[in-house]
Design a protein around this motif. Structure first.
Motif, mmCIF file in Angstrom:
data_model
loop_
_atom_site.group_PDB
_atom_site.id
_atom_site.type_symbol
_atom_site.label_atom_id
_atom_site.label_comp_id
_atom_site.label_asym_id
_atom_site.label_seq_id
_atom_site.Cartn_x
_atom_site.Cartn_y
_atom_site.Cartn_z
ATOM 1 N N LEU A 46 24.722 -21.232 -3.123
ATOM 2 C CA LEU A 46 26.031 -20.921 -2.544
ATOM 3 C C LEU A 46 26.259 -21.728 -1.272
ATOM 4 C CD1 LEU A 46 28.652 -19.270 -2.360
ATOM 5 C CD2 LEU A 46 27.341 -17.467 -1.209
ATOM 6 N N GLN A 56 34.455 -21.765 -4.862
ATOM 7 C CA GLN A 56 33.700 -20.588 -5.315
ATOM 8 C C GLN A 56 34.684 -19.552 -5.829
ATOM 9 O OE1 GLN A 56 32.765 -20.461 -1.291
ATOM 10 N NE2 GLN A 56 32.428 -22.625 -1.764
ATOM 11 N N THR A 60 30.951 -16.421 -8.755
ATOM 12 C CA THR A 60 29.955 -16.941 -7.811
ATOM 13 C C THR A 60 29.446 -15.826 -6.910
ATOM 14 O OG1 THR A 60 31.282 -18.976 -7.736
ATOM 15 C CG2 THR A 60 29.485 -18.754 -6.143
ATOM 16 N N TYR A 61 30.385 -15.161 -6.240
ATOM 17 C CA TYR A 61 29.995 -14.138 -5.273
ATOM 18 C C TYR A 61 29.386 -12.908 -5.960
ATOM 19 C CZ TYR A 61 32.129 -16.655 -1.416
ATOM 20 O OH TYR A 61 32.423 -17.597 -0.447
ATOM 21 N N ILE A 65 25.768 -11.560 -4.860
ATOM 22 C CA ILE A 65 25.649 -10.168 -4.386
ATOM 23 C C ILE A 65 24.684 -9.389 -5.277
ATOM 24 C CG2 ILE A 65 26.898 -7.987 -4.113
ATOM 25 C CD1 ILE A 65 29.345 -9.700 -3.279
ATOM 26 N N PHE A 80 27.965 -10.892 2.151
ATOM 27 C CA PHE A 80 28.667 -11.790 1.230
ATOM 28 C C PHE A 80 29.937 -11.138 0.678
ATOM 29 C CE2 PHE A 80 24.395 -13.824 0.774
ATOM 30 C CZ PHE A 80 24.767 -15.065 1.274
ATOM 31 N N MET A 84 33.490 -13.032 1.095
ATOM 32 C CA MET A 84 34.347 -13.463 -0.012
ATOM 33 C C MET A 84 35.786 -12.997 0.188
ATOM 34 S SD MET A 84 33.278 -10.970 -3.237
ATOM 35 C CE MET A 84 34.465 -11.706 -4.366
ATOM 36 N N THR A 95 31.846 -7.162 -9.032
ATOM 37 C CA THR A 95 31.496 -7.396 -7.627
ATOM 38 C C THR A 95 31.270 -6.073 -6.913
ATOM 39 O OG1 THR A 95 33.152 -9.168 -7.766
ATOM 40 C CG2 THR A 95 32.087 -8.811 -5.639
#
Length: 443
Positions: A46, A56, A60-61, A65, A80, A84, A95
């Motif tokens: 990242l 991103q 991605t996040y 996470i 994170f 984000m 997420t």
């Protein structure tokens, strides 16, 4: 090599060939690291994406996470999550679920609950994994009321609970001693056609044990057998502890024998629970016999084992046996603590063995264990029972010299020991001291 290593090698080759990895390639590598529980590598990828101005997205996040969550890095995960949002990447249900799982791993139930509220405000619909993460966080935080509310919310959302979700909710009830709610969940599982496993029964039996519901614990143990499930050592230990709380040593022994019949290995916890049942029922001889059985089975008694056995002897006024167990404890290299010595001293008091009680205080000091007010009070009681008023006064002086606050009980014992042999003046003086002690305690 493992999948995450292979993914990192491919990224390195792309860079060697001066091919800039796109977001899909980076996301795949981060996901591989997440599955391989390599959160540092996921974070590094990242960082490279941010350094190279690579875009991103939510995938991605979410993967980063989740990688942090799986490794207990809840602070990194929440960091994170915040980052984000600042980067205008909107979190989705995956997420949020990953962030809540991080909170659960970090024993942060309040943060998990806050994330759920934030999720609902953002019109992101929670799924089964979301609720499981928050319920598990509440379970670890012993927040059974919150866990129950989450279950109700799941039902309002028409989400079907599975055995894992039920297990987390029942475990929360167990920690809160809510055995009735545990039984209610058990009935609901049958209505939902979800078959409970041994782990769920273990949690409810443990809840019954903590609430003193030994009869219900035995009913549940019988239900496990009826449903063709295999009880575990944990199952029997919880049921034995439930019986021990009310001194039902016969039932405890029956379960111990049953474990032997079905060739289930008993552990130290099993014997500690059974010895405790003997202690509560004043069955000191059975408690000592169990010590011998443990040694025959190559099990090493621990501090709890010896201390409980000593307490069993003390409750039954068996001072010689209490001191014998204490000696065995020290010979076995298991260090006694203040409470252990207090039980031994109290046993000497009940046997009117004041010299042995004073010897225990000396032993404590020799092994660098500083006697507290409770130990002195027990020794004073031993001297009082033997009308050793000089020793009583000496112990009171020792307490004051050690800056220990004299208890009302110690002063009462002192007055009782002195009133038959001393003048009224000394007794009145002691009563005055007792009044001061009472005033101190009130303050």
């Amino acid at each position: 090599c493992e999948q995450w290593q292979h993914a990192l090698c491919l990224l390195a080759e792309m860079q060697t060939m001066e091919i800039l990895p796109d977001v899909i390639s980076c996301n795949a590598a981060i996901s591989a690291c997440e599955k391989g529980q390599r959160w540092q590598h996921a974070v590094q990828i990242l960082a490279v994406m941010q350094h190279t101005k690579q875009s991103q997205d939510v995938v991605t996040y979410s993967a980063v996470i989740s990688a942090c969550a799986k490794n207990g890095q809840w602070q990194q995960a929440l960091g994170f999550f915040t980052f984000m949002q600042a980067a205008n990447v909107l979190p989705n249900v995956f997420t949020y679920s990953a962030a809540m799982t991080a909170c659960e791993k970090g024993d942060r139930w309040q943060q998990a609950f806050d994330l759920l509220a934030m999720m609902q405000q953002a019109d992101v619909v929670p799924n089964m994994i979301t609720y499981l993460a928050v319920i598990s966080a509440c379970e670890k935080g012993a927040q059974w009321q919150q866990a129950l509310e989450l279950v109700r919310s799941m039902r309002r959302s028409a989400l079907r609970m599975n055995v894992i979700t039920y297990s987390a909710a029942i475990s929360a009830c167990e920690k809160g001693k809510q055995w009735q709610h545990g039984l209610s969940f058990l009935a609901t599982m049958q209505y939902d056609d979800v078959r409970p496993d041994t782990i769920i029964y273990n949690a409810i039996i443990s809840a019954c044990e903590k609430a003193g519901q030994w009869q219900q614990a035995l009913v549940l143990l019988a239900t496990i057998r009826k449903n063709a499930l295999a009880p575990q050592v944990i199952t029997y230990n919880a049921a034995i502890r439930a019986c021990g709380t009310h001194g039902n040593w016969e039932h405890a022994f029956c379960m111990l024998s049953e474990m032997r019949v079905i060739s289930m290995a008993r552990n130290v916890i099993t014997y500690n629970a059974t010895i405790y049942a003997c202690e509560q029922a004043l069955e000191w001889q059975h408690a000592l016999n169990l010590l011998g059985v443990m040694q025959a089975e190559k099990l090493l008694p621990d501090h709890i084992t010896y201390s409980t056995a000593i307490s069993a002897c003390e409750n039954s006024e068996q001072w010689q046996s209490a001191l014998s167990v204490l000696e065995r404890m020290r010979s076995a290299g298991v260090p006694p603590d203040i409470l252990t010595f207090n039980a031994a001293i109290s046993a000497c008091a009940k046997g009117k063995k004041w010299k042995q009680a004073l010897d225990m205080l000396e032993v404590m000091q020799r092994i660098k264990l500083v006697p507290n007010a409770i130990n002195y009070t027990a020794a004073i009681n031993a001297c009082k029972r033997s009308r050793q008023w000089q020793q009583v006064l000496s112990l009171l002086a020792a307490m004051r010299n050690s800056d220990l606050e004299m208890t009302v009980m110690s002063c009462c014992d002192a007055v009782s020991a002195c009133e038959d042999v001393m003048g009224v003046e000394h007794v009145v003086s002691l009563l005055t001291v007792m009044q001061h002690v009472t005033a101190w305690n009130r303050e």
